[in-house]
Scaffold this active site. Structure first.
Site, PDB file in Angstrom:
ATOM      1  N   GLU A 299       0.848  -1.191   0.000  1.00 39.04           N
ATOM      2  CA  GLU A 299       0.000   0.000   0.000  1.00 39.04           C
ATOM      3  C   GLU A 299       0.880   1.236   0.000  1.00 39.04           C
ATOM      4  OE1 GLU A 299      -4.118   1.271   2.286  1.00 39.04           O
ATOM      5  OE2 GLU A 299      -3.077  -0.596   2.746  1.00 39.04           O
TER       6      GLU A 299
ATOM      7  N   ASP B 122      15.575   5.424  -9.731  1.00 40.90           N
ATOM      8  CA  ASP B 122      15.386   5.151  -8.297  1.00 40.90           C
ATOM      9  C   ASP B 122      15.830   3.730  -7.970  1.00 40.90           C
ATOM     10  OD1 ASP B 122      14.726   5.823  -5.692  1.00 40.90           O
ATOM     11  OD2 ASP B 122      12.652   5.166  -5.877  1.00 40.90           O
TER      12      ASP B 122
ATOM     13  N   THR C 203       0.926   5.764  -1.257  1.00 41.20           N
ATOM     14  CA  THR C 203       0.145   6.990  -1.226  1.00 41.20           C
ATOM     15  C   THR C 203      -0.940   6.991  -2.296  1.00 41.20           C
ATOM     16  OG1 THR C 203       2.140   8.149  -0.500  1.00 41.20           O
ATOM     17  CG2 THR C 203       0.306   9.508  -1.250  1.00 41.20           C
ATOM     18  N   PHE C 204      -0.622   6.492  -3.485  1.00 39.89           N
ATOM     19  CA  PHE C 204      -1.555   6.596  -4.600  1.00 39.89           C
ATOM     20  C   PHE C 204      -2.082   5.250  -5.088  1.00 39.89           C
ATOM     21  CE2 PHE C 204       1.283  10.330  -4.983  1.00 39.89           C
ATOM     22  CZ  PHE C 204       0.341  11.320  -4.797  1.00 39.89           C
ATOM     23  N   ALA C 205      -1.571   4.161  -4.560  1.00 39.70           N
ATOM     24  CA  ALA C 205      -1.981   2.856  -5.077  1.00 39.70           C
ATOM     25  C   ALA C 205      -1.977   1.794  -3.993  1.00 39.70           C
ATOM     26  CB  ALA C 205      -1.057   2.436  -6.217  1.00 39.70           C
TER      27      ALA C 205
ATOM     28  N   LYS D 188      -2.138  -3.996  -9.103  1.00 38.65           N
ATOM     29  CA  LYS D 188      -1.954  -2.644  -8.599  1.00 38.65           C
ATOM     30  C   LYS D 188      -3.222  -1.847  -8.912  1.00 38.65           C
ATOM     31  CE  LYS D 188       1.636   0.954  -8.533  1.00 38.65           C
ATOM     32  NZ  LYS D 188       2.959   1.338  -9.081  1.00 38.65           N
TER      33      LYS D 188
END
Length: 445
Positions: free
Chosen positions: A18, A133, A20-22, A39
């Protein structure tokens, strides 16, 4: 509340991640029986934060970069309110967890992971894709111990006519010095630097650049101020210094890395179809007409309890038919999630979780046997959040999944150990047949 839910041909199960957006859920392809990761993104969130282009780019990138050492994106589906991204389900957990558990890895093992990482990154670069990243937390391991690069959320394709990227992003300890400036940077060279930091961490068990003060950290990175420990072989030491060259123009390139004598030892390039055709039709369909697509979702809702975990999920969760992994943390140390088992009623479990969390000065949000705990990270640089979800796995037997939602992974390990010590009265040990904290094993001591 017990649910049996389907999205298209996929049976949807427990939540495994889990952000912030998904949200990421375990799912199964009912036609093939294949396990996948689903997702899930809310369209309202994407539109509210103006992330349509970013999400579309991430999905397109993951479909373009098909390689055995990169997590595969199978397809994209759209519902009335949500977008479903169907990904390869990787069972071995994060490479980060392996390092946390073992400390430094043997040089031959480190080299194997580094070879697979370089192959994956080289493939990305050949497609004009730069990850930006790269870090052990974004490197997963499959059931056979092979590395899989994941999380292309910060990936970038350079704009036409401009080969330089200009967004400062990534995790500070793994970021190349030129990324910290504002002059633009070569995405390929920046990724190579991150690969070098990862190799160092694999072999050393700690970071080459690690300061609590960001100014000091950036100063060390900019000057490439580091030293290799004595157990690094001379050839590995030499290669790492070529990679961690602060000047991107003289930094070693991937083709030269692949010809390095240390790198080439026991090197067996993975075979795959390079000419595989990739269609982005499903991506276009989802985003060109974001409101008109619909995938049927069926829910059978029963009152009075937490989610019921079916047999298929239990078998997958416990790594085959060996159910002891549900109960023994030692057999499960590389899994992304942590969990414990209790014989107490679900409501008692939630009440204890809430009480312990409040005693630790954490904010508590509970809904339908799912609790989110929020606080400030130990270094006070951001949010720390954990999600706990109760599942019924048998008569009067409950499993509590605990997973990091925000914050540093190492901090999460420490939190989990401390948190579960405070919950010892509700944790059940099947070997003893009574409540006990002896069951718990955490991945960081």
């Amino acid at each position: 509340m017990n649910k049996s839910r389907k999205v298209g041909k996929y049976e949807v199960g427990r939540t495994v991640g889990e952000g912030t957006f998904a949200k990421v859920k375990f799912a199964r392809n009912c036609e093939t029986g294949e396990s996948v990761a689903m997702k899930i993104l809310a369209k309202s969130t994407i539109l509210k934060h103006r992330m349509v282009d970013q999400i579309k780019r991430e999905i397109s990138i993951m479909k373009i970069v098909r390689h055995p050492n990169i997590v595969r994106l199978h397809e994209v589906l759209a519902g009335r309110a949500k977008i479903f991204i169907i990904l390869e389900f990787v069972t071995g957990g994060e490479l980060f967890d392996k390092i946390v558990h073992q400390g430094k890895l043997p040089e031959n093992e480190s080299r194997k992971y580094f070879q697979q990482l370089v192959d994956a990154v080289a493939h990305c670069h050949s497609k004009g894709v730069y990850h930006r990243d790269l870090k052990p937390e974004n490197l997963l391991l499959d059931a056979y111990g092979n590395l899989k690069v994941s999380d292309f959320g910060l990936s970038a394709l350079p704009l036409q006519g401009d080969s330089l990227l200009r967004t400062t992003c990534g995790t500070p300890n793994y970021v190349a010095p030129e990324v910290l400036g504002d002059q633009g940077y070569d995405g390929a060279a920046a990724d190579i630097w991150s690969c070098g930091v990862i190799l160092y961490v694999l072999m050393a068990g700690y970071l080459p650049f690690d300061e609590t003060n960001l100014y000091n950290l950036y100063s060390k990175i900019t000057a490439a101020e580091f030293s290799c420990p004595y157990w690094f072989s001379p050839k590995a030491n030499k290669l790492i210094h070529k990679i961690l060259d602060p000047n991107p123009k003289t930094r070693i390139r991937i083709d030269v890395i692949r010809n390095d004598p240390w790198f080439k030892k026991n090197y067996a390039p993975v075979k795959y179809r390079e000419d595989e055709e990739v269609s982005l039709d499903d991506v276009r369909a989802v985003f060109e007409d974001i409101e008109d697509q619909y995938i049927a979702e069926r829910s059978e809702i029963k009152d009075g309890g937490p989610l019921l975990m079916n047999a298929f999920e239990m078998i997958t969760l416990s790594q085959g038919l060996n159910l002891s992994a549900l109960f023994d943390r030692r057999q499960d140390y590389v899994n992304r999630q942590t969990r414990f088992v209790s014989r107490k009623p679900a409501q008692i479990i939630i009440s204890n979780v809430e009480a312990v969390a409040e005693s630790m000065s954490l904010k508590v949000h509970t809904r339908n046997y799912k609790t989110r705990l929020e606080g400030i990270s130990a270094n006070r640089t951001g949010q720390f959040a954990v999600v706990l979800e109760v599942y019924e796995v048998g008569p009067s037997l409950f499993m509590v999944d605990v997973r990091k939602a925000a914050g540093d992974t190492l901090e999460y390990h420490k939190f989990y150990k401390n948190f579960c010590a405070k919950l010892k009265d509700i944790i059940w040990n099947p070997k003893e047949g009574k409540d006990s904290s002896n069951l718990l094993r955490t991945r960081a001591c």
